[in-house]
Design a protein around this motif. Structure first.
Motif, PDB file in Angstrom:
ATOM      1  N   ILE A  15      40.504  41.595  35.528  1.00 18.74           N
ATOM      2  CA  ILE A  15      40.803  40.167  35.426  1.00 18.74           C
ATOM      3  C   ILE A  15      39.908  39.575  34.349  1.00 18.74           C
ATOM      4  CG2 ILE A  15      40.714  37.955  36.629  1.00 18.74           C
ATOM      5  CD1 ILE A  15      41.150  39.612  39.247  1.00 18.74           C
ATOM      6  N   SER A  16      40.522  38.825  33.427  1.00 24.27           N
ATOM      7  CA  SER A  16      39.765  38.216  32.350  1.00 24.27           C
ATOM      8  C   SER A  16      40.260  36.792  32.115  1.00 24.27           C
ATOM      9  CB  SER A  16      39.943  39.064  31.077  1.00 24.27           C
ATOM     10  OG  SER A  16      39.234  38.512  30.001  1.00 24.27           O
ATOM     11  N   TYR A  17      39.393  35.816  32.359  1.00 24.34           N
ATOM     12  CA  TYR A  17      39.646  34.401  32.089  1.00 24.34           C
ATOM     13  C   TYR A  17      40.959  33.910  32.700  1.00 24.34           C
ATOM     14  CZ  TYR A  17      35.652  35.001  29.105  1.00 24.34           C
ATOM     15  OH  TYR A  17      34.389  35.292  28.660  1.00 24.34           O
ATOM     16  N   ALA A  18      41.151  34.173  33.986  1.00 24.19           N
ATOM     17  CA  ALA A  18      42.304  33.657  34.731  1.00 24.19           C
ATOM     18  C   ALA A  18      41.805  32.668  35.773  1.00 24.19           C
ATOM     19  CB  ALA A  18      43.081  34.791  35.393  1.00 24.19           C
ATOM     20  N   GLU A  19      42.682  31.779  36.194  1.00 23.68           N
ATOM     21  CA  GLU A  19      42.359  30.731  37.171  1.00 23.68           C
ATOM     22  C   GLU A  19      43.070  31.027  38.487  1.00 23.68           C
ATOM     23  OE1 GLU A  19      43.149  25.893  37.623  1.00 23.68           O
ATOM     24  OE2 GLU A  19      43.254  26.858  35.639  1.00 23.68           O
ATOM     25  N   PHE A  20      42.297  31.076  39.567  1.00 22.53           N
ATOM     26  CA  PHE A  20      42.814  31.320  40.907  1.00 22.53           C
ATOM     27  C   PHE A  20      42.549  30.056  41.724  1.00 22.53           C
ATOM     28  CE2 PHE A  20      41.999  35.311  38.976  1.00 22.53           C
ATOM     29  CZ  PHE A  20      42.878  36.227  39.526  1.00 22.53           C
ATOM     30  N   ARG A  21      43.602  29.315  42.070  1.00 23.43           N
ATOM     31  CA  ARG A  21      43.361  28.061  42.782  1.00 23.43           C
ATOM     32  C   ARG A  21      44.241  27.956  44.023  1.00 23.43           C
ATOM     33  NH1 ARG A  21      45.622  24.309  37.909  1.00 23.43           N
ATOM     34  NH2 ARG A  21      47.838  24.486  38.333  1.00 23.43           N
ATOM     35  N   GLY A  22      43.634  27.396  45.068  1.00 18.10           N
ATOM     36  CA  GLY A  22      44.359  27.179  46.321  1.00 18.10           C
ATOM     37  C   GLY A  22      44.766  28.457  47.014  1.00 18.10           C
ATOM     38  N   LEU A  23      44.004  29.538  46.830  1.00 18.83           N
ATOM     39  CA  LEU A  23      44.342  30.823  47.451  1.00 18.83           C
ATOM     40  C   LEU A  23      43.430  31.107  48.634  1.00 18.83           C
ATOM     41  CD1 LEU A  23      44.837  32.977  44.221  1.00 18.83           C
ATOM     42  CD2 LEU A  23      46.622  31.957  45.643  1.00 18.83           C
ATOM     43  N   GLY A  24      43.678  32.221  49.320  1.00 19.27           N
ATOM     44  CA  GLY A  24      42.880  32.635  50.469  1.00 19.27           C
ATOM     45  C   GLY A  24      43.468  32.113  51.771  1.00 19.27           C
ATOM     46  N   LYS A  25      43.694  33.011  52.705  1.00 21.32           N
ATOM     47  CA  LYS A  25      44.248  32.610  54.004  1.00 21.32           C
ATOM     48  C   LYS A  25      43.098  32.285  54.954  1.00 21.32           C
ATOM     49  CE  LYS A  25      48.496  35.282  53.559  1.00 21.32           C
ATOM     50  NZ  LYS A  25      49.442  34.186  53.493  1.00 21.32           N
ATOM     51  N   GLU A  26      43.054  31.061  55.412  1.00 21.87           N
ATOM     52  CA  GLU A  26      41.958  30.592  56.256  1.00 21.87           C
ATOM     53  C   GLU A  26      41.849  31.413  57.534  1.00 21.87           C
ATOM     54  OE1 GLU A  26      40.355  26.362  58.126  1.00 21.87           O
ATOM     55  OE2 GLU A  26      42.095  26.395  56.788  1.00 21.87           O
ATOM     56  N   ARG A  27      40.596  31.863  57.813  1.00 21.08           N
ATOM     57  CA  ARG A  27      40.261  32.632  59.015  1.00 21.08           C
ATOM     58  C   ARG A  27      41.035  33.949  59.129  1.00 21.08           C
ATOM     59  NH1 ARG A  27      41.227  27.594  61.202  1.00 21.08           N
ATOM     60  NH2 ARG A  27      39.404  26.310  61.522  1.00 21.08           N
ATOM     61  N   ARG A  28      41.465  34.505  57.998  1.00 18.21           N
ATOM     62  CA  ARG A  28      42.179  35.782  58.022  1.00 18.21           C
ATOM     63  C   ARG A  28      41.359  36.833  57.274  1.00 18.21           C
ATOM     64  NH1 ARG A  28      47.750  35.837  58.376  1.00 18.21           N
ATOM     65  NH2 ARG A  28      47.491  38.107  58.329  1.00 18.21           N
ATOM     66  N   LEU A  29      40.908  37.843  57.970  1.00 19.32           N
ATOM     67  CA  LEU A  29      40.139  38.917  57.377  1.00 19.32           C
ATOM     68  C   LEU A  29      40.971  39.620  56.301  1.00 19.32           C
ATOM     69  CD1 LEU A  29      37.412  40.395  57.667  1.00 19.32           C
ATOM     70  CD2 LEU A  29      38.570  42.000  59.189  1.00 19.32           C
ATOM     71  N   GLY A  30      40.379  39.835  55.137  1.00 18.36           N
ATOM     72  CA  GLY A  30      41.040  40.582  54.077  1.00 18.36           C
ATOM     73  C   GLY A  30      42.002  39.787  53.211  1.00 18.36           C
ATOM     74  N   LYS A  31      42.115  38.487  53.412  1.00 17.56           N
ATOM     75  CA  LYS A  31      43.068  37.673  52.644  1.00 17.56           C
ATOM     76  C   LYS A  31      42.308  36.682  51.772  1.00 17.56           C
ATOM     77  CE  LYS A  31      46.300  39.721  55.010  1.00 17.56           C
ATOM     78  NZ  LYS A  31      46.990  40.874  54.441  1.00 17.56           N
ATOM     79  N   TYR A  32      41.795  37.180  50.648  1.00 21.45           N
ATOM     80  CA  TYR A  32      40.906  36.417  49.783  1.00 21.45           C
ATOM     81  C   TYR A  32      41.568  36.167  48.419  1.00 21.45           C
ATOM     82  CZ  TYR A  32      37.979  38.770  53.230  1.00 21.45           C
ATOM     83  OH  TYR A  32      37.486  39.270  54.402  1.00 21.45           O
ATOM     84  N   PRO A  33      41.110  35.165  47.666  1.00 21.67           N
ATOM     85  CA  PRO A  33      41.680  34.932  46.338  1.00 21.67           C
ATOM     86  C   PRO A  33      41.654  36.187  45.456  1.00 21.67           C
ATOM     87  CG  PRO A  33      40.337  33.068  46.954  1.00 21.67           C
ATOM     88  CD  PRO A  33      40.123  34.119  48.012  1.00 21.67           C
ATOM     89  N   ILE A  34      40.501  36.866  45.415  1.00 15.12           N
ATOM     90  CA  ILE A  34      40.369  38.137  44.693  1.00 15.12           C
ATOM     91  C   ILE A  34      39.690  39.128  45.635  1.00 15.12           C
ATOM     92  CG2 ILE A  34      39.378  39.323  42.695  1.00 15.12           C
ATOM     93  CD1 ILE A  34      39.358  36.614  41.235  1.00 15.12           C
ATOM     94  N   HIS A  35      40.369  40.242  45.916  1.00 17.81           N
ATOM     95  CA  HIS A  35      39.880  41.185  46.928  1.00 17.81           C
ATOM     96  C   HIS A  35      39.995  42.615  46.398  1.00 17.81           C
ATOM     97  CE1 HIS A  35      40.492  42.883  51.288  1.00 17.81           C
ATOM     98  NE2 HIS A  35      39.352  43.259  50.757  1.00 17.81           N
TER      99      HIS A  35
END
Length: 201
Positions: free
Chosen positions: A120-140
């Motif tokens: 990943i190079s100079y990308a924007e990740f916004r409004g991601l990630g599942k709240e209170r869910r293990l393993g569900k992150y913006p970048i994982h």
């Protein structure tokens, strides 16, 4: 495209009511229309009497010339430019954007697994990630171990996350550099099970 800097310290104090900030160095690649955040000045002894600490403030760049930035609207609070608590300006905008289809609904996430390829190079990740869910992150990076040796996350912007910024789980030899994270539920940069090694953040 790459930026000279993804975040820069202030050169001079920015006071409430001002719509201009001066950076300590030319950030290179920042432009009008970019969204930036000015970090909070938490130590109240640096703030004039009667002015509360308003925390970090988001603004849009109206114009930029070298180190001088004109903001789209005045600042609500003071931001210092000296000592250990010096304010930083960070650029949240990138020309490649990964976001949830419905930012107010169910959030998306991204994941690299063993033997994935790329980075990943100079990308924007916004409004991601599942709240209170293990393993569900913006970048994982999930149980990659050394199968992606040489991969990197460089200059990414991760903000308005409902579950961390970057999770490194069972992954080795990953480079995370010049990334900006703003507003997250939980840890920002996260090594998941303490077996991760040879990563550079």
């Amino acid at each position: 495209p790459p930026m000279g800097r993804t975040w820069v310290k202030l050169a001079t104090p920015a006071t409430a009511g001002s719509n201009e900030v001066v950076l300590a160095e030319d950030p290179g690649g920042w432009k009008a229309g970019d969204r930036i955040v000015l970090t909070a000045s938490y130590k109240t002894e640096f703030l004039p009497a009667g002015r509360p600490d308003v925390g970090s403030e988001e603004r849009v760049i109206a114009s930029i010339a070298g180190t001088k930035i004109r903001l789209d609207q005045p600042l609500a609070g003071d931001h210092i430019a000296s000592g250990a608590q010096v304010t930083e300006a960070a650029n949240l905008s990138r020309n490649v954007i990964i976001e949830s289809a419905d930012p107010e609904g169910i959030s998306g996430h991204t994941m690299y697994r063993r033997n994935s390829s790329g980075g990943i190079s100079y990308a924007e990740f916004r409004g991601l990630g599942k709240e209170r869910r293990l393993g569900k992150y913006p970048i994982h990076f999930h149980l990659v171990r050394d199968s992606m040796r040489g991969s990197a996350v460089i200059g990414a912007s991760i903000w308005n996350s409902r579950n961390r910024f970057i999770a490194i789980h069972g992954t080795d030899y990953l480079l995370v550099r010049d990334c900006v994270g703003f507003r997250s539920l939980g840890h920002g940069f996260f090594l998941e099970d303490a077996t991760e090694q040879y990563n550079i953040l």
